[in-house]
Scaffold this motif. Structure first.
Motif, PDB file in Angstrom:
ATOM      1  N   SER A  57       3.623   5.725  -5.637  1.00  0.00           N
ATOM      2  CA  SER A  57       3.524   5.651  -7.091  1.00  0.00           C
ATOM      3  C   SER A  57       2.512   6.653  -7.624  1.00  0.00           C
ATOM      4  O   SER A  57       2.698   7.238  -8.698  1.00  0.00           O
TER       5      SER A  57
ATOM      6  N   ARG B  31       2.038   1.899  -3.441  1.00  0.00           N
ATOM      7  CA  ARG B  31       0.954   2.433  -4.287  1.00  0.00           C
ATOM      8  C   ARG B  31       0.729   3.918  -4.024  1.00  0.00           C
ATOM      9  O   ARG B  31       0.496   4.695  -4.967  1.00  0.00           O
TER      10      ARG B  31
ATOM     11  N   ASP C  58       0.829  -1.211   0.000  1.00  0.00           N
ATOM     12  CA  ASP C  58       0.000   0.000   0.000  1.00  0.00           C
ATOM     13  C   ASP C  58       0.863   1.260   0.000  1.00  0.00           C
ATOM     14  O   ASP C  58       0.541   2.251  -0.678  1.00  0.00           O
TER      15      ASP C  58
END
Length: 380
Positions: A25, A22, A19
């Motif tokens: 990103s 993510r 997570d």
């Protein structure tokens, strides 16, 4: 099993790790978000972390040593893997056999790689590191200008990169100076992907002069739940939870010296829990208390329990007077790292940084991985 009787247990949440990647990103979707997994993935386990991150979508990893590259290759067979600490003399064949990429940071390394590529026709993928303000690894700017303006590289680099020195202090002007210099140097290699941002660089994303993302970002410590921007709210999920087993409790009167040197003395009737944990397990001696100066805390349930006296190699005394005896008896557990007291909190108590806390996590713990599937790995 012997591990059932370990003094400490370390729970690593691979789902939180995924997570966090993510979130990082998504900050700059047009820039690839790689993952730095050096130093055993900052202490959480390189093989397990790299496998989980590859499952989440990471396509590029950075390690420091060839030995780490071997482990990362087994965990992420299809990923690009860069080795930050350069090219040891005579190591070209090993890089090629593993299918990993050196980060070339000196003219000598460049010459050796160039000769190897020319002689063998091997995959020429390698990164070139330029120094824009660290005075550590990398070509100096004049070397880079001369090299990039000529035909002297001798192969087509897969990446050009540099490293930010002060991005954890976003108001310092050095970061913009580094960004501007790096942008100038990489403009001489316009078709080569570029990478500058580390964890703090990824989180601040921009300077007054422009975007820090370029084509690739390389977050490290933020993946593992540490906040690389002191004074700003933490945005990453905790990845590690550390608990220590109580092996003995004792009631002592006020005025009792505790631990080596009698450096701390009880000021009230005190109930102490002795934990099977010490500086040999990565809980630094500086986390103890001395002469009334407080140290770190453990937690029994939601009750903070201060470390009391000096930390030993294998033992810590914790004041559990205010915690219920039902939660602080022999073979109960005290939380050292978790939601209430994270790696950055322990770092502050020790006068250090979260990076050091994470990378010092000991090998005597029972390690538990949760939150993402992982399979046994074969070494490449």
């Amino acid at each position: 099993m012997i591990s059932d009787f370990a003094g400490g247990r370390l729970t690593i949440d691979l789902g939180a790790l995924q997570d966090n990647w993510r979130v990082l990103s998504a900050i700059s979707p047009s820039s690839e978000c790689a993952a730095v997994v050096k130093a055993d993935a900052y202490g959480v386990g390189l093989a397990e972390a790299a496998q989980a991150l590859a499952q989440a979508g990471v396509k590029t990893f950075f390690v420091a040593h060839l030995s780490e590259a071997r482990t990362a290759r087994a965990a992420a067979p299809d990923a690009a893997i860069y080795v930050l600490n350069g090219l040891p003399p005579g190591a070209c064949d090993t890089y090629a056999a593993l299918g990993v990429r050196p980060v070339l940071g000196s003219m000598a390394e460049l010459a050796e790689w160039r000769a190897f590529v020319s002689a063998t026709g091997a995959d020429e993928a390698a990164a070139i590191h330029v120094d824009t303000g660290m005075a550590r690894l990398g070509l100096d700017p004049e070397e880079a200008r001369a090299l990039f303006s000529s035909d002297g590289i001798g192969f087509r680099p897969a990446l050009v990169m540099s490293h930010l020195a002060c991005a954890d202090e976003p108001d310092r002007p050095e970061t913009e100076r580094q960004r501007a210099l790096f942008a100038e140097l990489r403009s001489l290699l316009p078709n080569t992907p570029a990478s500058l941002a580390n964890s703090p660089g990824t989180l601040i994303a921009r300077t007054s002069g422009g975007d820090l993302g370029f084509e690739m970002r390389r977050p490290g410590v933020s993946l593992y739940g540490s906040n690389p921007l002191p004074g700003r709210p933490a945005t990453m999920k905790p990845v590690v939870k550390l608990e220590a087993r109580i092996i003995q409790t004792r009631h002592v009167p006020a005025g009792t010296p505790v631990g080596y040197g009698g450096a701390e003395t009880t000021r009230r009737p005190t109930r102490l829990a002795i934990l099977s944990l010490g500086y040999a397990d990565g809980v630094f001696r500086a986390a103890g208390s001395e002469h009334g100066a407080p140290g770190a805390f453990g937690f029994a349930g939601s009750v903070p329990c201060p470390f009391f006296g000096r930390i030993s190699m294998d033992l810590v005394a914790v004041d559990v007077t205010d915690a219920p005896e039902s939660a602080t008896s022999r073979d109960d557990w005290v939380e050292i790292l978790g939601d209430d007291f994270g790696v950055d909190d322990l770092a502050r108590a020790c006068g250090t940084i979260g990076y050091e806390v994470l990378t010092a996590l000991g090998r005597r713990y029972e390690r538990r991985y949760v939150g993402a599937g992982h399979a046994p790995l074969k070494e490449a």
